[in-house]
Write a protein that holds these residues in place. Structure first.
Motif, PDB file in Angstrom:
ATOM      1  N   GLN A  55       0.841  -1.202   0.000  1.00  0.00           N
ATOM      2  CA  GLN A  55       0.000   0.000   0.000  1.00  0.00           C
ATOM      3  C   GLN A  55       0.876   1.252   0.000  1.00  0.00           C
ATOM      4  OE1 GLN A  55      -2.661  -0.208   3.395  1.00  0.00           O
ATOM      5  NE2 GLN A  55      -4.355  -0.941   2.115  1.00  0.00           N
ATOM      6  N   SER A  56       1.879   1.255   0.840  1.00  0.00           N
ATOM      7  CA  SER A  56       2.762   2.418   0.953  1.00  0.00           C
ATOM      8  C   SER A  56       3.542   2.669  -0.342  1.00  0.00           C
ATOM      9  CB  SER A  56       3.722   2.212   2.127  1.00  0.00           C
ATOM     10  OG  SER A  56       4.559   3.331   2.275  1.00  0.00           O
ATOM     11  N   ASN A 109       2.763   1.625  -3.396  1.00  0.00           N
ATOM     12  CA  ASN A 109       1.841   1.987  -4.476  1.00  0.00           C
ATOM     13  C   ASN A 109       1.390   3.440  -4.372  1.00  0.00           C
ATOM     14  OD1 ASN A 109       2.006  -0.549  -5.615  1.00  0.00           O
ATOM     15  ND2 ASN A 109       0.235  -1.320  -4.518  1.00  0.00           N
ATOM     16  N   ARG A 110       1.309   3.964  -3.181  1.00  0.00           N
ATOM     17  CA  ARG A 110       0.966   5.381  -3.005  1.00  0.00           C
ATOM     18  C   ARG A 110       2.168   6.264  -3.315  1.00  0.00           C
ATOM     19  NH1 ARG A 110      -2.025   3.888   2.604  1.00  0.00           N
ATOM     20  NH2 ARG A 110      -3.978   3.126   1.677  1.00  0.00           N
ATOM     21  N   ASN A 145      -3.676  -2.747  -7.442  1.00  0.00           N
ATOM     22  CA  ASN A 145      -3.243  -1.723  -6.486  1.00  0.00           C
ATOM     23  C   ASN A 145      -4.434  -0.982  -5.895  1.00  0.00           C
ATOM     24  OD1 ASN A 145      -0.628  -2.417  -7.165  1.00  0.00           O
ATOM     25  ND2 ASN A 145      -0.256  -0.595  -8.395  1.00  0.00           N
ATOM     26  N   ASP A 146      -5.399  -0.630  -6.755  1.00  0.00           N
ATOM     27  CA  ASP A 146      -6.585   0.096  -6.287  1.00  0.00           C
ATOM     28  C   ASP A 146      -7.390  -0.742  -5.301  1.00  0.00           C
ATOM     29  OD1 ASP A 146      -5.855   2.255  -7.848  1.00  0.00           O
ATOM     30  OD2 ASP A 146      -7.317   1.818  -9.446  1.00  0.00           O
ATOM     31  N   LEU A 154      -6.217  -3.120  -3.378  1.00  0.00           N
ATOM     32  CA  LEU A 154      -5.431  -3.180  -2.145  1.00  0.00           C
ATOM     33  C   LEU A 154      -5.544  -1.878  -1.361  1.00  0.00           C
ATOM     34  CD1 LEU A 154      -3.410  -4.546  -0.246  1.00  0.00           C
ATOM     35  CD2 LEU A 154      -1.580  -3.726  -1.755  1.00  0.00           C
ATOM     36  N   ASP A 155      -5.540  -0.759  -2.061  1.00  0.00           N
ATOM     37  CA  ASP A 155      -5.605   0.541  -1.395  1.00  0.00           C
ATOM     38  C   ASP A 155      -6.909   0.717  -0.613  1.00  0.00           C
ATOM     39  OD1 ASP A 155      -4.220   3.088  -0.989  1.00  0.00           O
ATOM     40  OD2 ASP A 155      -5.954   3.942  -2.043  1.00  0.00           O
ATOM     41  N   LYS A 156      -7.965   0.098  -1.068  1.00  0.00           N
ATOM     42  CA  LYS A 156      -9.265   0.220  -0.404  1.00  0.00           C
ATOM     43  C   LYS A 156      -9.379  -0.659   0.835  1.00  0.00           C
ATOM     44  CE  LYS A 156     -11.581   1.429  -4.671  1.00  0.00           C
ATOM     45  NZ  LYS A 156     -12.332   0.927  -5.801  1.00  0.00           N
ATOM     46  N   ASN A 169      -8.882  -1.972   4.462  1.00  0.00           N
ATOM     47  CA  ASN A 169      -8.527  -1.481   5.791  1.00  0.00           C
ATOM     48  C   ASN A 169      -7.735  -2.573   6.498  1.00  0.00           C
ATOM     49  OD1 ASN A 169      -8.302  -0.509   8.360  1.00  0.00           O
ATOM     50  ND2 ASN A 169     -10.502  -0.361   8.741  1.00  0.00           N
ATOM     51  N   HIS A 192      -6.444 -11.885   1.259  1.00  0.00           N
ATOM     52  CA  HIS A 192      -6.215 -10.761   0.354  1.00  0.00           C
ATOM     53  C   HIS A 192      -4.815 -10.839  -0.271  1.00  0.00           C
ATOM     54  CE1 HIS A 192      -7.602  -7.064  -1.406  1.00  0.00           C
ATOM     55  NE2 HIS A 192      -6.365  -6.603  -1.275  1.00  0.00           N
ATOM     56  N   TRP A 221      -0.175 -10.000  -9.136  1.00  0.00           N
ATOM     57  CA  TRP A 221       0.576  -8.750  -9.282  1.00  0.00           C
ATOM     58  C   TRP A 221       2.003  -9.053  -9.748  1.00  0.00           C
ATOM     59  CZ3 TRP A 221       4.768  -5.898  -8.138  1.00  0.00           C
ATOM     60  CH2 TRP A 221       4.679  -4.518  -8.321  1.00  0.00           C
TER      61      TRP A 221
END
Length: 164
Positions: free
Chosen positions: A46-47, A49-50, A108-109, A111-113, A115, A127, A135
């Protein structure tokens, strides 16, 4: 240096930067992340990908998408150099950009969603299972494509344009 050579050099630089990024990621980041626990792996992805959504990355990633076709067009009718650039463009557009946009970005999207702090160990494991292998498979494709595209651009740089 002529404008045509400046665009070719810029295309070579941009495609080399992207090939290097994906290659380095394959050699170091993916193996390192793979050794992490589910929670740490997902949090790190997550980190990352952001963090990658920044102007420097977009300049080379999108720059290659623009510079390769432009350079190819400029070399139309110049024999081998044109065909090498055309192949480099197609490989990049389909294998690097296309795979990223159609495959890696949706993963990525999703995964970003997620929590991560409220997820159970089983949810985290499930997940990761849905994310990691697809990926990495897509990343391998775009890595090979970006390296092949870069090599084709380098070969184009080394050929003498045939103006016939």
């Amino acid at each position: 240096m002529t404008t045509i050579n400046l665009f070719l050099l810029s295309a070579a630089l941009a495609s080399g930067l992207i090939a290097g990024l994906f290659y380095t990621y394959s050699c170091s980041v993916n193996p390192g992340l793979g050794a992490l626990s589910d929670a740490n792996y997902l949090a790190a992805m997550q980190s990352i990908n952001r963090a990658i959504l920044n102007p420097v990355f977009f300049l080379s990633f999108m720059g290659t998408l623009l510079l390769l076709p432009l350079s190819t067009y400029q070399h139309f009718g110049m024999g081998t150099r044109f065909y090498l650039l055309l192949a480099a463009t197609l490989v990049y557009v389909i294998g690097t950009f296309g795979v990223t946009i159609a495959g890696n970005v949706p993963l990525n999207d999703a995964l970003d969603k997620m929590n991560l702090t409220g997820a159970s160990a089983n949810e985290l494991a499930a997940h990761r299972l849905k994310f990691e292998a697809p990926w990495n498979r897509l990343h391998t494709i775009r890595t090979y494509a970006s390296v092949v595209s870069f090599v084709l651009v380098l070969l184009a740089c080394l050929t003498t344009p045939d103006n016939s």
